[in-house]
Scaffold this active site. Structure first.
Site, mmCIF file in Angstrom:
data_model
loop_
_atom_site.group_PDB
_atom_site.id
_atom_site.type_symbol
_atom_site.label_atom_id
_atom_site.label_comp_id
_atom_site.label_asym_id
_atom_site.label_seq_id
_atom_site.Cartn_x
_atom_site.Cartn_y
_atom_site.Cartn_z
ATOM 1 N N GLU A 103 0.845 -1.135 -0.164
ATOM 2 C CA GLU A 103 0.014 0.149 -0.019
ATOM 3 C C GLU A 103 0.827 1.201 -0.098
ATOM 4 O OE1 GLU A 103 -3.879 -1.935 2.179
ATOM 5 O OE2 GLU A 103 -2.306 -1.029 3.497
ATOM 6 N N ASP A 226 0.127 -3.979 12.990
ATOM 7 C CA ASP A 226 0.464 -4.820 11.628
ATOM 8 C C ASP A 226 2.012 -5.416 12.019
ATOM 9 O OD1 ASP A 226 0.418 -6.108 9.244
ATOM 10 O OD2 ASP A 226 0.799 -4.160 8.230
ATOM 11 N N ASN A 231 7.691 -5.649 8.511
ATOM 12 C CA ASN A 231 7.813 -4.551 8.893
ATOM 13 C C ASN A 231 8.955 -4.255 10.207
ATOM 14 O OD1 ASN A 231 5.837 -3.615 7.349
ATOM 15 N ND2 ASN A 231 3.982 -4.286 8.618
#
Ligand SMILES: Nc1ncnc2c1ncn2[C@@H]1O[C@H](COP(=O)(O)OP(=O)(O)O)[C@@H](O)[C@H]1O
Ligand SMILES: [Mg+2]
Length: 293
Positions: A103, A226, A231
């Protein structure tokens, strides 16, 4: 970046027209020519010239039915944000692509002082926009500009999270600036945890990550939402291993109804990863209790 080339050719009048289209999109699915004239404060002749130029640069989309009107393309929205960040003395030049996520697109860039920074362009909901575009002419809500609205919202949320957690000492990118769908932060060296072949001391890293989760929760009231090996960026190039937790737009506050569930999922993700890949074991309930107390 293609849009930088276009940006260099834009004059203040072009920016005014882009701006007028952006504002018009809060009211119209396709912004009528007359409204662009009204919102820009320029003459119809001037607006026509500018629209032709912006269309040629592929920054706007033209529609001829049911009336002549325009909408921003993503590149046009990029121009508005980059122009604002440059005017605010946050950005001076954009460099190469650092990463692509589901995204977002992330580029490296320079500030006017010559500091390297990361620029994250949030990209959400583009397909649903195309699907609905043709059917409604005027809508009073914001659904028709979902890609623009959602992308801006994601950037605002991410910037807010970084402003909350970074000052508390959480290993996160340092927030530097924000405009529309774009967030500027410190640049992070290294690679995501899922791409790392060998870690010198996985147990220590897992504990450091849990410590970040605890500080974010206790001192900033923030749950990442998340958290995963994708990440967490790890840098093995220095003497001491360093890590940074990135990608915060989906964070929730500790007061959110789903807070506990999301905290549990964040912890479960990292704990499961370290067990699977490094055979490092940690009890989920113990980690949860540590973070909460
Ligand atoms: N501050 C940063 N410095 C360097 N690279 C970054 C930075 N932030 C993101 N990236 C790179 O861009 C990729 C996507 O960023 P991320 O924030 O995870 O967005 P997404 O929501 O698309 O996953 C990351 O995997 C990483 O490679
Ligand atoms: Mg990510």
């Amino acid at each position: 970046m293609k849009v930088v080339k276009a940006l260099k050719q834009l004059q203040p009048e072009d920016m005014r027209v882009l701006n007028a289209i952006e504002r018009g999109m809060a009211l119209y699915e396709i912004v009528p020519f007359d409204q662009i004239v009204r919102l820009s404060g320029l003459s119809p002749e001037e607006v026509s010239i500018r629209l032709r130029k912006l269309h040629k640069l592929d920054l706007i989309r033209r529609s001829l039915t049911p009336y002549l009107g325009y909408v921003l393309k993503v590149a046009g929205y990029d121009c508005l944000a980059l122009n604002a960040l440059s005017k605010a003395n946050i950005l001076y030049a954009i460099g190469r692509k650092l990463g692509v996520g589901k995204e977002a697109d992330v580029y490296d860039a320079l500030t006017p002082a010559g500091t390297r920074v990361a620029v994250k362009f949030h990209r959400l909901g583009r397909t649903s926009f195309r699907q609905t575009r043709r059917f409604r002419v005027y809508v009073g809500d914001r659904r028709h500009i979902s890609w623009l609205y959602q992308s801006r919202l994601a950037a605002e949320r991410e910037y807010e999270a970084l402003r909350l957690v970074f000052p508390k000492g959480v290993h996160a990118p340092k927030p530097i600036g924000h405009n529309r769908h774009v967030v500027v932060t410190s640049i992070i060296e290294g690679a995501p945890l899922n791409e790392i072949k060998d870690l010198p001391n996985p147990k220590e890293l897992l504990e450091a990550i849990i410590e970040d989760v605890r500080i974010a929760y206790q001192e900033a009231g923030v749950i990442h939402g998340d958290l995963s090996e994708y990440n967490i960026i790890v840098d093995l190039s220095k003497d001491e291993l360093t890590h940074v937790i990135i990608d915060w737009p989906q964070w929730v506050s500790t007061a959110h109804p789903s807070a506990e569930e999301l905290l549990r999922r964040d912890l479960r993700n990292v704990i499961a990863f370290f067990k699977r890949k490094y055979d490092v074991y940690m009890e989920l309930d113990e980690a949860l209790e540590y973070v909460r107390s």
